[in-house]
Design a protein around this motif. Structure first.
Motif, short mmCIF file in Angstrom:
data_model
loop_
_atom_site.label_atom_id
_atom_site.label_comp_id
_atom_site.label_asym_id
_atom_site.label_seq_id
_atom_site.Cartn_x
_atom_site.Cartn_y
_atom_site.Cartn_z
N THR A 102 -0.51 -11.29 10.08
CA THR A 102 0.43 -11.08 11.18
C THR A 102 1.30 -9.84 10.93
N LEU A 103 1.42 -9.45 9.67
CA LEU A 103 2.21 -8.25 9.35
C LEU A 103 1.33 -7.01 9.22
N GLY A 104 0.05 -7.14 9.56
CA GLY A 104 -0.92 -6.07 9.34
C GLY A 104 -0.55 -4.74 9.92
N THR A 105 -0.08 -4.71 11.14
CA THR A 105 0.23 -3.41 11.76
C THR A 105 1.39 -2.74 11.05
N ARG A 106 2.36 -3.51 10.62
CA ARG A 106 3.51 -2.94 9.93
C ARG A 106 3.10 -2.39 8.57
N VAL A 107 2.25 -3.12 7.87
CA VAL A 107 1.83 -2.71 6.54
C VAL A 107 0.96 -1.46 6.59
N GLN A 108 0.27 -1.25 7.69
CA GLN A 108 -0.62 -0.09 7.80
C GLN A 108 0.11 1.19 8.17
N ARG A 109 1.38 1.11 8.47
CA ARG A 109 2.13 2.32 8.77
C ARG A 109 2.20 3.20 7.53
N PRO A 110 2.00 4.51 7.70
CA PRO A 110 2.01 5.41 6.54
C PRO A 110 3.33 5.37 5.76
N ALA A 111 4.46 5.29 6.45
CA ALA A 111 5.75 5.27 5.75
C ALA A 111 5.89 4.01 4.90
N PHE A 112 5.44 2.88 5.42
CA PHE A 112 5.51 1.63 4.66
C PHE A 112 4.61 1.70 3.43
N ARG A 113 3.41 2.20 3.62
CA ARG A 113 2.46 2.30 2.50
C ARG A 113 2.98 3.25 1.43
N ARG A 114 3.59 4.35 1.86
CA ARG A 114 4.15 5.31 0.90
C ARG A 114 5.26 4.67 0.08
N ARG A 115 6.15 3.94 0.74
CA ARG A 115 7.24 3.26 0.02
C ARG A 115 6.70 2.19 -0.92
N LEU A 116 5.67 1.49 -0.49
CA LEU A 116 5.07 0.46 -1.34
C LEU A 116 4.42 1.09 -2.57
N GLU A 117 3.75 2.23 -2.40
CA GLU A 117 3.19 2.95 -3.55
C GLU A 117 4.29 3.40 -4.50
N GLN A 118 5.40 3.88 -3.95
CA GLN A 118 6.51 4.31 -4.79
C GLN A 118 7.09 3.14 -5.57
N LEU A 119 7.31 2.03 -4.89
CA LEU A 119 7.85 0.84 -5.54
C LEU A 119 6.91 0.34 -6.63
N THR A 120 5.62 0.32 -6.33
CA THR A 120 4.63 -0.12 -7.31
C THR A 120 4.63 0.81 -8.52
N GLY A 121 4.67 2.10 -8.28
CA GLY A 121 4.68 3.07 -9.38
C GLY A 121 5.89 2.90 -10.28
#
Length: 136
Positions: A102-121
């Motif tokens: 249900t959150l798929g569209t939000r998670v696929q946003r480039p800004a969200f993915r970039r922040r998630l990569e940063q947080l993971t790193g």
């Protein structure tokens, strides 16, 4: 030695995640857009990862026999307890995947993915630092 190699691997994962977060959003190489793998590919990847992970087998062999009642057949009772756990896990992951979809569209946003990569790193680099700082 194992601790240092583990910390190096975590640092590598963290640096890689931070590097990937620097990529601009939009089309990939040659104008192609990157799309996530389908459900079947994701299932195969997850299944392969879990089947090749020895921790699950060690968990079941070390924890479940403690709960087998005395006098009960060890193999069949352990198998039954394992099956119950697998069914519970399947139900949990099904519910979790429904919630995430249900959150798929939000998670696929480039800004969200970039922040998630940063947080993971940053998290992986933090884990590596803690692992190296721990002297026990």
């Amino acid at each position: 030695m194992l601790r240092i190699l583990g910390a190096a691997y975590l640092a590598f994962l963290g640096a890689t995640a931070l590097w990937h977060s620097r990529r601009p959003a939009g089309p990939g190489p040659a104008g192609q857009t990157t799309t996530p793998a389908g459900r079947a590919a994701a299932f195969r990847t997850g299944l392969g990862t879990n089947l090749l992970n020895p921790k699950a087998g060690v968990f079941y062999m070390s924890l479940i026999p403690q709960f087998v009642p005395s006098g009960a057949p060890m193999f069949s009772t352990t198998l039954l307890f394992t099956a119950i756990d697998v069914i519970e896990l399947a139900a949990w992951y099904w519910l979790l995947s429904r919630a995430v979809s249900t959150l798929g569209t939000r998670v696929q946003r480039p800004a969200f993915r970039r922040r998630l990569e940063q947080l993971t790193g940053v998290a992986f680099l933090g884990f590596a630092t803690v692992l190296l700082a721990n002297r026990s």
